[in-house]
Design a protein around this motif. Structure first.
Motif, PDB file in Angstrom:
ATOM      1  N   PHE A  75       0.817  -1.213   0.000  1.00 29.49           N
ATOM      2  CA  PHE A  75       0.000   0.000   0.000  1.00 29.49           C
ATOM      3  C   PHE A  75       0.846   1.257   0.000  1.00 29.49           C
ATOM      4  CE2 PHE A  75      -3.034  -2.876   2.108  1.00 29.49           C
ATOM      5  CZ  PHE A  75      -4.224  -2.532   1.496  1.00 29.49           C
ATOM      6  N   GLY A  76       0.302   2.311  -0.589  1.00 33.88           N
ATOM      7  CA  GLY A  76       0.745   3.664  -0.300  1.00 33.88           C
ATOM      8  C   GLY A  76      -0.017   4.125   0.930  1.00 33.88           C
ATOM      9  N   ARG A  77       0.458   5.179   1.578  1.00 31.01           N
ATOM     10  CA  ARG A  77      -0.178   5.646   2.812  1.00 31.01           C
ATOM     11  C   ARG A  77      -1.638   6.030   2.624  1.00 31.01           C
ATOM     12  NH1 ARG A  77      -1.901  10.146   4.479  1.00 31.01           N
ATOM     13  NH2 ARG A  77      -0.816  11.317   2.876  1.00 31.01           N
ATOM     14  N   VAL A  78      -1.933   6.771   1.566  1.00 32.93           N
ATOM     15  CA  VAL A  78      -3.302   7.254   1.372  1.00 32.93           C
ATOM     16  C   VAL A  78      -4.275   6.081   1.234  1.00 32.93           C
ATOM     17  CG1 VAL A  78      -4.828   8.541  -0.177  1.00 32.93           C
ATOM     18  CG2 VAL A  78      -2.569   9.462   0.399  1.00 32.93           C
ATOM     19  N   MET A  79      -3.948   5.119   0.406  1.00 31.67           N
ATOM     20  CA  MET A  79      -4.840   3.975   0.227  1.00 31.67           C
ATOM     21  C   MET A  79      -4.936   3.164   1.519  1.00 31.67           C
ATOM     22  SD  MET A  79      -6.979   2.454  -1.717  1.00 31.67           S
ATOM     23  CE  MET A  79      -6.681   2.841  -3.415  1.00 31.67           C
ATOM     24  N   TYR A  80      -3.816   2.998   2.194  1.00 28.43           N
ATOM     25  CA  TYR A  80      -3.833   2.262   3.468  1.00 28.43           C
ATOM     26  C   TYR A  80      -4.786   2.934   4.448  1.00 28.43           C
ATOM     27  CZ  TYR A  80      -2.377   0.176   7.853  1.00 28.43           C
ATOM     28  OH  TYR A  80      -2.386  -0.461   9.072  1.00 28.43           O
ATOM     29  N   GLU A  81      -4.698   4.258   4.563  1.00 28.49           N
ATOM     30  CA  GLU A  81      -5.567   4.963   5.512  1.00 28.49           C
ATOM     31  C   GLU A  81      -7.025   4.984   5.071  1.00 28.49           C
ATOM     32  OE1 GLU A  81      -3.397   8.671   6.044  1.00 28.49           O
ATOM     33  OE2 GLU A  81      -2.582   7.906   7.946  1.00 28.49           O
ATOM     34  N   VAL A  90       3.347  -0.845   3.989  1.00 28.12           N
ATOM     35  CA  VAL A  90       2.873   0.504   3.677  1.00 28.12           C
ATOM     36  C   VAL A  90       4.081   1.394   3.431  1.00 28.12           C
ATOM     37  CG1 VAL A  90       1.549   2.494   4.473  1.00 28.12           C
ATOM     38  CG2 VAL A  90       0.865   0.216   5.166  1.00 28.12           C
ATOM     39  N   VAL A  91       4.056   2.104   2.308  1.00 29.39           N
ATOM     40  CA  VAL A  91       5.106   3.061   1.985  1.00 29.39           C
ATOM     41  C   VAL A  91       4.656   4.421   2.512  1.00 29.39           C
ATOM     42  CG1 VAL A  91       6.431   4.156   0.152  1.00 29.39           C
ATOM     43  CG2 VAL A  91       5.697   1.769  -0.101  1.00 29.39           C
ATOM     44  N   SER A  92       5.395   4.952   3.481  1.00 27.17           N
ATOM     45  CA  SER A  92       5.017   6.238   4.054  1.00 27.17           C
ATOM     46  C   SER A  92       6.191   6.867   4.786  1.00 27.17           C
ATOM     47  CB  SER A  92       3.859   6.075   5.037  1.00 27.17           C
ATOM     48  OG  SER A  92       3.587   7.303   5.675  1.00 27.17           O
ATOM     49  N   LYS A  93       6.346   8.166   4.593  1.00 26.29           N
ATOM     50  CA  LYS A  93       7.342   8.920   5.355  1.00 26.29           C
ATOM     51  C   LYS A  93       6.724   9.521   6.614  1.00 26.29           C
ATOM     52  CE  LYS A  93      10.045   9.955   1.303  1.00 26.29           C
ATOM     53  NZ  LYS A  93      10.413  10.914   0.286  1.00 26.29           N
ATOM     54  N   SER A  94       5.378   9.602   6.665  1.00 29.57           N
ATOM     55  CA  SER A  94       4.732  10.290   7.780  1.00 29.57           C
ATOM     56  C   SER A  94       3.950   9.383   8.724  1.00 29.57           C
ATOM     57  CB  SER A  94       3.789  11.367   7.239  1.00 29.57           C
ATOM     58  OG  SER A  94       2.767  10.775   6.453  1.00 29.57           O
ATOM     59  N   LEU A  95       3.549   8.214   8.284  1.00 27.33           N
ATOM     60  CA  LEU A  95       2.753   7.312   9.120  1.00 27.33           C
ATOM     61  C   LEU A  95       3.606   6.846  10.302  1.00 27.33           C
ATOM     62  CD1 LEU A  95      -0.111   6.038   9.041  1.00 27.33           C
ATOM     63  CD2 LEU A  95       0.926   4.060   7.922  1.00 27.33           C
ATOM     64  N   GLN A  96       3.115   7.021  11.509  1.00 20.25           N
ATOM     65  CA  GLN A  96       3.880   6.671  12.709  1.00 20.25           C
ATOM     66  C   GLN A  96       3.693   5.218  13.130  1.00 20.25           C
ATOM     67  OE1 GLN A  96       6.184   8.740  14.083  1.00 20.25           O
ATOM     68  NE2 GLN A  96       5.682   9.909  12.247  1.00 20.25           N
ATOM     69  N   SER A  97       2.509   4.675  12.882  1.00 24.56           N
ATOM     70  CA  SER A  97       2.249   3.291  13.269  1.00 24.56           C
ATOM     71  C   SER A  97       1.228   2.705  12.312  1.00 24.56           C
ATOM     72  CB  SER A  97       1.754   3.211  14.712  1.00 24.56           C
ATOM     73  OG  SER A  97       0.498   3.869  14.828  1.00 24.56           O
ATOM     74  N   ILE A 149       5.869  -0.767   7.952  1.00 22.93           N
ATOM     75  CA  ILE A 149       6.030   0.517   7.269  1.00 22.93           C
ATOM     76  C   ILE A 149       7.437   0.582   6.688  1.00 22.93           C
ATOM     77  CG2 ILE A 149       6.067   3.028   7.532  1.00 22.93           C
ATOM     78  CD1 ILE A 149       4.206   2.650   9.981  1.00 22.93           C
ATOM     79  N   ILE A 150       7.531   1.002   5.418  1.00 18.59           N
ATOM     80  CA  ILE A 150       8.825   1.318   4.828  1.00 18.59           C
ATOM     81  C   ILE A 150       8.821   2.807   4.507  1.00 18.59           C
ATOM     82  CG2 ILE A 150       9.281  -0.999   3.970  1.00 18.59           C
ATOM     83  CD1 ILE A 150       8.513  -0.016   1.165  1.00 18.59           C
ATOM     84  N   ARG A 151       9.962   3.441   4.606  1.00 19.13           N
ATOM     85  CA  ARG A 151      10.045   4.899   4.511  1.00 19.13           C
ATOM     86  C   ARG A 151      10.413   5.427   3.138  1.00 19.13           C
ATOM     87  NH1 ARG A 151       6.924   6.291   8.547  1.00 19.13           N
ATOM     88  NH2 ARG A 151       7.564   5.301  10.474  1.00 19.13           N
ATOM     89  N   GLY A 152      10.931   4.603   2.259  1.00 18.27           N
ATOM     90  CA  GLY A 152      11.342   5.113   0.952  1.00 18.27           C
ATOM     91  C   GLY A 152      11.693   3.999  -0.001  1.00 18.27           C
TER      92      GLY A 152
END
Length: 183
Positions: free
Chosen positions: A43-49, A82-89, A96-99
Motif C-alpha cells: 500500500f501507499g499511505r493514502v490507500m492504506y488509511e 505501507v510506503v510512508s514517510k509520515s505514518l507513525q504506526s 512501514i517502509i520509509r522510501g
C-alpha cells in the motif's frame, strides 16, 4: 519470482475515487477471490488509511453484509507493507517502509511466496516504469464522474505499457472486470 498484481475500481472516465462506486456483493466477492493467491499487500499511505481501520473494524465486529465481511476478513488476514514517510504506526501484520518503493517491491518480488497485490494509485507510475507490475485487475463501473483521483495522471508514464487481455467478467450492475497481463 513472485507475480505482482494491481487491482482497482475505476469509472468509465478513468477516476478511481472509491466513494462514487457501489460495488455490491458480486464485486466484493470478485476482489475477495483475487486475493486467494495473494500473501502480501503493498500500500501507499493514502490507500492504506482509506482501507484501515475501516475493514479491520468490519472484520472484528462482523458489522457489514456477508460479502463485506468475507472481503474484510481476507484483506485483514494478509500481511501488508505501507510506503510512508509520515505514518507513525500501522495495524497488525503491517510493516512501514520509509522510501524506495520500487527497490523494496523488487526485493519482496524476489522472495518466495504467493502473489503481491499493489494497492496504490500514487505509486503506480513508478512501479510500472520499473517493470514491477505483472498483471492488472480493473473493474470499470458504468459511471462518469469527472472528478477525483485519476488512475494515471497525464504524463506519468514515459512509454506505453502493452497489456494482453486474459479474462473479462460482466456484473449485473453493468460493471466489467478486466484482467490483463503485461506483455
Amino acid at each position: 519470482m513472485r507475480t505482482v498484481t494491481f487491482a482497482m475500481n475505476i469509472s468509465l472516465d478513468g477516476y478511481c475515487d472509491h466513494t462514487v462506486f457501489n460495488p455490491g456483493e458480486s464485486i466484493h466477492d470478485y476482489f475477495t477471490q483475487t486475493m486467494d493467491d495473494v500473501d502480501l499487500l503493498f500500500f501507499g499511505r493514502v490507500m492504506y488509511e482509506l482501507m484501515f481501520p475501516y475493514w479491520s473494524d468490519v472484520a472484528a465486529n462482523q458489522s457489514g453484509t456477508a460479502d463485506e465481511i468475507r472481503f474484510a476478513e481476507k484483506l485483514t488476514s494478509i500481511d501488508k507493507v505501507v510506503v510512508s514517510k509520515s505514518l507513525q504506526s500501522a495495524g497488525n501484520n503491517t510493516r512501514i517502509i520509509r522510501g524506495n518503493p520500487s527497490g523494496e517491491l523488487l526485493k519482496l518480488k524476489q522472495q518466495p511466496g504467493k502473489k503481491i497485490s499493489v494497492d496504490s494509485v500514487s505509486l503506480l507510475p513508478e512501479l510500472m516504469a520499473a517493470g514491477l507490475i505483472d498483471e492488472f485487475h480493473l473493474v470499470v463501473h458504468p459511471v462518469i464522474v469527472g472528478r477525483g483521483r485519476r488512475l494515471l495522471d497525464q504524463g506519468s508514464l514515459d512509454e506505453n505499457l502493452n497489456l494482453k487481455l486474459v479474462d473479462t467478467l460482466v456484473f449485473k450492475s453493468g460493471a466489467v472486470a478486466l484482467h490483463y497481463l503485461k506483455q
